[in-house]
Write an enzyme that holds these catalytic residues in place. Structure first.
Site, short mmCIF file in Angstrom:
data_model
loop_
_atom_site.label_atom_id
_atom_site.label_comp_id
_atom_site.label_asym_id
_atom_site.label_seq_id
_atom_site.Cartn_x
_atom_site.Cartn_y
_atom_site.Cartn_z
N SER A 208 0.85 -1.18 0.00
CA SER A 208 0.00 0.00 0.00
C SER A 208 0.88 1.23 0.00
CB SER A 208 -0.93 -0.04 1.22
OG SER A 208 -1.84 1.04 1.22
N ARG A 383 -6.06 3.72 -0.80
CA ARG A 383 -7.36 3.76 -0.13
C ARG A 383 -8.41 2.94 -0.87
NH1 ARG A 383 -8.36 10.03 1.67
NH2 ARG A 383 -7.66 9.87 3.81
N VAL A 505 -7.54 4.34 10.73
CA VAL A 505 -6.33 4.54 9.94
C VAL A 505 -6.66 5.06 8.54
CG1 VAL A 505 -5.06 2.80 11.22
CG2 VAL A 505 -6.26 2.15 9.13
N GLU A 506 -5.63 5.59 7.86
CA GLU A 506 -5.76 6.21 6.54
C GLU A 506 -6.80 7.32 6.54
OE1 GLU A 506 -6.11 3.56 3.23
OE2 GLU A 506 -4.31 2.46 3.74
N GLY A 507 -6.89 8.05 7.62
CA GLY A 507 -7.86 9.14 7.73
C GLY A 507 -9.05 8.70 8.56
#
Length: 819
Positions: A208, A383, A505-507
């Protein structure tokens, strides 16, 4: 006169509905004025009326005149009121591409374009990898041992992951990687995640957002040649350190910094010592970094400053990304965080005044200060894959096991899945799973076509992880005590505990919904807004004139389209498909126009303050997301062959998504500060009120029955999961037990009937089964089948028990003691 007015209304409405150009409007109005005597409305049109028409038509059609009289003054005002964008905002907006989301923003989706997108497909190599190494890896994994006993993947599992190429799925073949498609990459992660979230995270992170992807896009040739083969072979374990204690979602405010200077260092890769080289002295403290405790190469994001002007005149260079060997002097790793549920390597890293040479910057000196752009561009891809794939895995596994459990487990003489309360929850499990995979597969199609859909990636991240939360909650409720007690038999407990990881996670999801989806989408996907903003920043009147006049026509068209389609309930809208799904395309077209109108009215009435109205922005994002999910479900239905037995799933998925869109619009209009505008918009969009309803109880029952019944529809919904062939496995026993229960159901009914008729002298079910065999009421084969089915049923229902220290587990102890 009345006829003339009706003709004018129909004429103008048609022009607006079909988005006719300005010249055609002018010709049509001129023709209408000329026809008034023919229609008997007037003996002739007054000269002053023609004069007004000629002036207006001239302003609209003669570009230099229009710019002087109309768009020029508007442009001057627009430049003053348009809020300035920071560099990080500009880079976020410029990152990635727009794709099918642009069609949904247009108010007029191009269905032929949607149909033209190819069906995502695994290559022969990818399918072989899923059937071979991925299947083998899943078979090696004992998730209970990983999360309860070892607190890590076993060494043999780590070795297999490295040696089989799992860490190099995105790396090009010329560097020794597998170079899988985005679709293939996602399906590998999905399958692993149905076995172990811990293993899935360990595999997905290197593939990723991280060193591998950043190197392929921006690395120097020397960096690629050294690191990519090592990453592909698993010789190097990468991590990427972005988040700090003081900068989570606001990554642009990271406090970690580097200062350009000259210094000495010893390269830990070669042992060579270098003196007086141009480099950076970096200080950082990072948290929540996956694989950091075991990483050998650290991707590091920090703000770079050049106070001595060694690189040029600019002192604040900006966010920069570098690759630092973790064996380098001053790099600190080795401590762990303890994420709940999925126990994977995650921890802090820190360093103070660590000198690194300039050629450790990803891309070299040329890319200093380009880190934020690099990150947001790559994030739009990641994402779409990692967390959405894990969400799909949770949905598929929950559908597989919960459907079987609801049919196997009975209470009060009925399978629990036939109780309406359970039936309702089970329908949500299946419907949301269908939505999640449909939404991701369509986005993966875009990725493999070369797109980087940044807005859709935010939609996927938020809505798939939220639906995962709903699916697992419903599945847990249906299972009851079965999934409350942790142990090797509990296939949902760890997933339930790990949900906050995916949500965060990731925002963080709250931020993603309230700021990112629409905040980025309104500017990137809107046909005119970004053009207008760029024209203002570039002081380009010609570009602004073209965009602004188009925008006015766009708003007028959507007013007419939204009202007409609301008035007719979209009955007259063309649909690319007939049959049961045809009406859904019509409703999506209707709500696309309504969404485009609401979006423009929000920007018109709130201006730059809209980005601070996060609740309204979130609802606008929900509208876009619901439209996307509905179209993705329809695309998936056609891709799968439009099977009749899939209709309950696609109908539930689309009706639920469209109802969500309607409710988001309702909430938006209830809270729009300009109440007069809200009143007018409601009458335009919902002339008959809120007419869409959630999926009906009958439809929900059909979905629930699909999950409880072995067949092609259930297989299509749950395809790609790992199911052990060992019936001692908690998931592996499910299909075997389900079929055994269904096969012996007539025999169980026969036994109950015999008991009611007083044919048995014994009391318990076990004794009566033996008595039926003795009396030759059952054959030996039937006796064996019922005995086996009951044993399998017990295996499905039973929960784990341990010794008093919760350490030693013996799954057969109670059965040996009691029976």
């Amino acid at each position: 006169m009345l006829l003339s007015v009706v003709v004018l209304i129909v004429l103008l409405g048609s022009l607006a509905y079909f988005r006719a150009p300005v010249l055609l409007w002018s010709v049509a109005v001129a023709a209408w004025l000329g026809a008034l005597p023919v229609l008997g409305a007037a003996s002739g049109v007054a000269p002053w009326v023609w004069g007004v028409f000629v002036v207006v038509a001239a302003v609209l059609n003669i570009t230099p005149l229009r710019r002087v009289v109309f768009t020029g003054p508007v442009f001057a005002i627009f430049k003053k009121i348009t809020p300035a964008m920071s560099q990080t905002e500009q880079e976020a907006i410029n990152a990635g591409t727009v794709w099918w989301d642009r069609d949904l923003f247009s108010g007029k989706p191009d269905w032929r374009r949607l149909e033209s997108f190819p069906a995502p497909k695994l290559s022969a190599e990818e399918q072989a990898f899923i059937d071979g190494p991925t299947e083998t890896l899943c078979g090696m994994i004992d998730d209970w041992s990983i999360t309860h006993e070892q607190m890590d993947l076993p060494p043999q599992v780590w070795d297999f992951i490295k040696q089989s190429g799992f860490l190099g799925m995105i790396i090009q073949k010329k560097y020794g990687g597998l170079e899988f498609s985005n679709y293939g990459h996602a399906k590998v992660v999905t399958k692993i995640a149905t076995r172990s979230g811990s293993a899935a995270v360990s595999v997905m992170v290197p593939n990723s957002l991280g060193p591998g992807e950043l190197l392929q896009h921006y690395g120097t040739e020397a960096q690629k040649d050294y690191y990519l083969p090592r990453l592909a072979r698993g010789e190097d374990i990468p991590c990427f350190a972005l988040t700090s204690p003081y900068a989570g979602s606001d990554a642009g405010s990271i406090p970690d910094f580097g200062v350009v200077c000259r210094g000495d260092y010893t390269d830990p890769r070669t042992g060579e010592h270098h003196q007086n080289v141009l480099g950076i002295r970096v200080t950082w403290e990072k948290r929540w970094i996956t694989l950091a405790p075991v990483a050998t190469v650290l991707g590091l994001a920090f703000k770079l400053f050049d106070p001595d002007g060694l690189l040029g005149d600019k002192q604040d260079i900006g966010i920069t990304c570098a690759l630092v060997p973790t064996a380098h002097a001053g790099v600190e790793i080795g401590r762990r965080h303890f994420p709940g549920g999925a126990v994977f390597m995650n921890g802090p890293t820190w360093g103070k005044d660590v000198f690194i040479p300039m050629d450790w910057v990803i891309g070299g000196q040329e890319y200093v200060g380009q880190g934020w752009r690099m990150l947001v561009e790559c994030l739009s891809v990641g994402r779409c894959i990692s967390l959405p794939a894990m969400s799909v895995a949770s949905g598929k596994l929950a559908s597989f096991v919960t459907g079987a459990f609801a049919r196997i487990r009975d209470q009060f003489g009925l399978p629990v899945g036939k109780f309406e309360g359970v039936d309702e929850a089970l329908a949500r499990v299946g419907g949301h799973t269908y939505q999640m995979e449909s939404a991701q597969d369509l986005a993966l199609t875009g990725l493999d076509l070369g797109e980087k859909p940044s807005v859709l990636s935010a939609v996927l991240k938020y809505h798939n992880t939220e639906r995962m939360r709903k699916v697992v909650n419903d599945a847990m409720d249906i299972h009851g005590g079965k999934t409350v007690v942790l142990g090797p038999r509990n296939y949902l407990g760890r997933a339930y505990q790990a949900i906050p990881i995916a949500i965060t996670v990731e925002g963080a999801n709250i931020l993603t919904r309230s700021m990112i989806i629409y905040g980025q989408g309104a500017i990137r996907c809107h046909p005119f807004v970004l053009r207008e903003m760029r024209a203002a920043m570039d002081n380009n009147l010609a570009e602004f004139d073209d965009a602004f006049t188009g925008h006015i026509g766009f708003i007028g068209s959507n007013k007419v389209r939204a009202f007409w389609m609301g008035l007719t309930c979209a009955a007259l809208v063309r649909s690319p498909r007939g049959g049961a799904t045809g009406r859904y395309y019509k409703q999506i077209t209707r709500f696309s126009s309504a969404f485009a109108l609401l979006s423009d009215m929000a920007m018109f009435s709130l201006g730059g303050s809209l980005k601070f109205r996060e609740k309204l922005s979130a609802r606008l994002g929900d509208m876009l997301s619901g439209l996307y999910i509905a179209t993705a479900a329809l695309k998936r239905f056609e891709r799968d062959g439009a099977h009749q037995d899939d209709l309950p799933l696609v109908c539930w998925a689309v009706e639920s998504a469209l109802h969500d869109v309607q409710q988001a619009m309702h909430g938006f209009l209830n809270n729009l500060p300009n109440r007069a505008l809200a009143w007018a918009l409601r009458r335009l969009i919902f002339p008959w009120g809120l007419t869409l309803t959630p999926p009906s109880d009958k439809l929900g029952t059909q979905v629930a029955r699909t999950l409880m019944t072995p067949g092609a529809a259930r297989e299509r919904l749950t395809r790609g999961i790992f199911v052990s062939k060992d019936e001692r496995d908690a998931v592996g026993v499910m299909p075997i037990a389900l079929q055994a229960i269904l096969d012996t159901e007539p025999l169980e009914q026969k036994l109950r009937k015999l008991a009611r008729e007083g044919k048995f002298k014994t009391l318990t079910a076990r004794e009566r089964l033996a008595e039926a065999l003795q009396q030759q009421l059952l054959t030996q084969a039937e006796f064996d089948a019922v005995t086996r089915a009951r044993k399998l049923k017990r295996d499905v229902i039973m929960v784990d028990d341990f010794d008093m220290k919760l350490e030693k587990h013996d799954e057969g102890l109670l059965e040996r003691l009691i029976f």
